[in-house]
Design an enzyme around this catalytic site. Structure first.
Site, PDB file in Angstrom:
ATOM      1  N   GLU A  42     -86.902   6.831  -8.471  1.00  0.00           N
ATOM      2  CA  GLU A  42     -87.980   5.848  -8.323  1.00  0.00           C
ATOM      3  C   GLU A  42     -88.034   4.901  -9.524  1.00  0.00           C
ATOM      4  O   GLU A  42     -88.301   3.714  -9.364  1.00  0.00           O
ATOM      5  CB  GLU A  42     -89.329   6.540  -8.111  1.00  0.00           C
ATOM      6  CG  GLU A  42     -89.459   7.233  -6.754  1.00  0.00           C
ATOM      7  CD  GLU A  42     -89.383   6.275  -5.566  1.00  0.00           C
ATOM      8  OE1 GLU A  42     -89.535   5.060  -5.749  1.00  0.00           O
ATOM      9  OE2 GLU A  42     -89.133   6.752  -4.434  1.00  0.00           O
ATOM     10  N   TYR A 125     -97.575   3.177  -7.598  1.00  0.00           N
ATOM     11  CA  TYR A 125     -96.551   3.346  -6.558  1.00  0.00           C
ATOM     12  C   TYR A 125     -95.676   4.571  -6.850  1.00  0.00           C
ATOM     13  O   TYR A 125     -95.455   5.421  -5.983  1.00  0.00           O
ATOM     14  CB  TYR A 125     -95.663   2.078  -6.430  1.00  0.00           C
ATOM     15  CG  TYR A 125     -94.425   2.415  -5.641  1.00  0.00           C
ATOM     16  CD1 TYR A 125     -94.479   2.482  -4.255  1.00  0.00           C
ATOM     17  CD2 TYR A 125     -93.236   2.767  -6.284  1.00  0.00           C
ATOM     18  CE1 TYR A 125     -93.375   2.890  -3.518  1.00  0.00           C
ATOM     19  CE2 TYR A 125     -92.133   3.173  -5.562  1.00  0.00           C
ATOM     20  CZ  TYR A 125     -92.213   3.227  -4.181  1.00  0.00           C
ATOM     21  OH  TYR A 125     -91.125   3.645  -3.467  1.00  0.00           O
ATOM     22  N   ASP A 143     -94.628  -0.100  -0.639  1.00  0.00           N
ATOM     23  CA  ASP A 143     -93.727  -0.930  -1.443  1.00  0.00           C
ATOM     24  C   ASP A 143     -93.591  -2.300  -0.768  1.00  0.00           C
ATOM     25  O   ASP A 143     -94.253  -2.587   0.241  1.00  0.00           O
ATOM     26  CB  ASP A 143     -92.362  -0.232  -1.619  1.00  0.00           C
ATOM     27  CG  ASP A 143     -91.540  -0.248  -0.332  1.00  0.00           C
ATOM     28  OD1 ASP A 143     -92.109  -0.530   0.758  1.00  0.00           O
ATOM     29  OD2 ASP A 143     -90.328  -0.001  -0.401  1.00  0.00           O
ATOM     30  N   CYS A 198     -86.596  -5.055   9.409  1.00  0.00           N
ATOM     31  CA  CYS A 198     -87.595  -6.119   9.232  1.00  0.00           C
ATOM     32  C   CYS A 198     -87.373  -6.771   7.867  1.00  0.00           C
ATOM     33  O   CYS A 198     -88.220  -6.726   6.975  1.00  0.00           O
ATOM     34  CB  CYS A 198     -89.007  -5.534   9.351  1.00  0.00           C
ATOM     35  SG  CYS A 198     -90.260  -6.813   9.538  1.00  0.00           S
ATOM     36  N   CYS A 205     -85.203  -8.193  15.041  1.00  0.00           N
ATOM     37  CA  CYS A 205     -86.216  -7.754  16.017  1.00  0.00           C
ATOM     38  C   CYS A 205     -85.576  -7.109  17.250  1.00  0.00           C
ATOM     39  O   CYS A 205     -86.177  -6.242  17.885  1.00  0.00           O
ATOM     40  CB  CYS A 205     -87.075  -8.933  16.446  1.00  0.00           C
ATOM     41  SG  CYS A 205     -87.873  -9.755  15.060  1.00  0.00           S
ATOM     42  N   CYS A 208     -85.473  -3.489  16.669  1.00  0.00           N
ATOM     43  CA  CYS A 208     -86.655  -2.917  16.001  1.00  0.00           C
ATOM     44  C   CYS A 208     -87.389  -1.947  16.946  1.00  0.00           C
ATOM     45  O   CYS A 208     -87.704  -2.306  18.082  1.00  0.00           O
ATOM     46  CB  CYS A 208     -87.592  -4.044  15.583  1.00  0.00           C
ATOM     47  SG  CYS A 208     -89.088  -3.424  14.799  1.00  0.00           S
ATOM     48  N   CYS A 214     -95.398  -5.403  17.844  1.00  0.00           N
ATOM     49  CA  CYS A 214     -95.416  -6.328  16.704  1.00  0.00           C
ATOM     50  C   CYS A 214     -96.271  -7.567  16.999  1.00  0.00           C
ATOM     51  O   CYS A 214     -95.973  -8.361  17.902  1.00  0.00           O
ATOM     52  CB  CYS A 214     -93.984  -6.757  16.369  1.00  0.00           C
ATOM     53  SG  CYS A 214     -93.920  -7.948  15.009  1.00  0.00           S
TER      54      CYS A 214
END
Ligand code: SF4
Length: 304
Positions: A42, A125, A143, A198, A205, A208, A214
């Site tokens: 991280e 975060y 994020d 995305c 799309c 997706c 959406c």
């Protein structure tokens, strides 16, 4: 929409199902990956792309498989091993976090978000990400990728507004499944969806899993009318570049480097001086004797 509402349940379950079939094989997703490995990854991923992080992460964990292993080293060794990941203060913070974990937590990365937040260099975060991905705790993690998916799929706009912890965490909480395991998987799945489907430009799309839910797609992809965040300054010719050149030289030299070698790195003397002073002030370089420079030694403690 709440976590228990049918649209949220459908969206979460569709994203999780897609993730199980499509997730990339990354070190931090493998069975047995340690909490220390999650914390290191991280830190590295904060400002560096996955492809550059993976090889460095593997080398790092091979050399320092536990926080205690890193804590025994000087901070300068952490900066040396950070190499080209950029924003090298993260290496100092990670070293300081390893020292704190070793001294105050018996060498075990804490699982509580408040304890994680007390570690050097750990922000909201990162604390949530470690609690969720290393320990399976139920928290929303947001994020840049998740903010973009929520902006499009839920708010119906192409780009998210500037980050707001309360708004972003509330929006993610509203989608989070109730069980700890499903919530952890959903956090990871939303990140992956934003990273590979995305995408900021050219969203895919057609593949997706939530295209039916959406809002942005449903509204016919209205053009963005809000304010985009400022574009990052150019690296070439910047103080960051000069700092990087000095650090690269100090990394190569295990003995102290003379000022004349540093002066040869860059033609603008004032910029060079500013960069060197900045590195010394940030604790990324040390001047053990006047005019001789090294990476920071064991007596170094980074300043917040
Ligand atoms: S349908 Fe397109 S814009 Fe909407 S969430 Fe999926 S990839 Fe993003």
């Amino acid at each position: 929409m709440t976590a228990e509402s049918p649209p949220a349940r459908d969206l979460a379950s569709d994203v999780r199902a897609w993730y199980r079939q499509n997730k990339r094989d990354l070190p931090w997703r493998r069975q047995g990956f340690t909490a220390w490995g999650t914390l290191v990854s991280e830190f590295m991923l904060q400002q560096t792309p996955v492809v550059r992080v993976v090889p460095r992460l593997e080398q790092w964990l091979e050399r320092w498989p536990t926080p205690a292993d890193l804590a025994r080293e000087s901070p300068g060794e952490a900066v040396r091993a950070w190499e080209s990941l950029g924003y090298p203060r993260r290496a100092l913070w990670l070293h300081a976090a390893a020292v704190t974990i070793t001294k105050q937590h018996g060498g075990v990365v804490p699982r509580d978000v408040h304890d994680l937040l007390a570690l050097p260099g750990v922000g909201d975060y990162t604390a949530r990400a470690v609690a969720v991905f290393a320990y399976g705790e139920r928290h929303p993690v947001v994020d840049t990728n998740i903010r973009r998916v929520i902006a499009r799929a839920i708010a119906g706009v192409e780009h998210p507004s500037p980050p707001s912890a309360i708004r972003d965490l509330t929006a993610m909480t509203a989608l989070l499944p109730e069980s700890d395991a499903e919530a952890a998987e959903f956090n990871a799945a939303m990140m992956e969806l934003g990273a590979v489907v995305c995408r900021a430009s050219s969203p895919r799309c057609e593949v997706c899993p939530i295209r039916a839910h959406c809002a942005w797609r449903g509204a016919g992809y209205p053009a963005f009318t809000g304010t985009r965040r400022a574009v990052q300054k150019k690296y070439a010719g910047s103080d960051r570049q000069v700092r990087g050149l000095i650090l690269a030289l100090l990394r190569e030299e295990h003995a102290a480097t003379g000022r004349e070698s540093i002066d040869a790195l860059w033609p603008d003397a004032a910029q060079l001086e500013r960069a060197l002073k900045g590195l010394l002030a940030d604790g990324l370089a040390a001047e053990p004797t006047p005019g001789r420079f090294t990476l920071p030694g064991h007596d170094h403690a980074p300043q917040p």
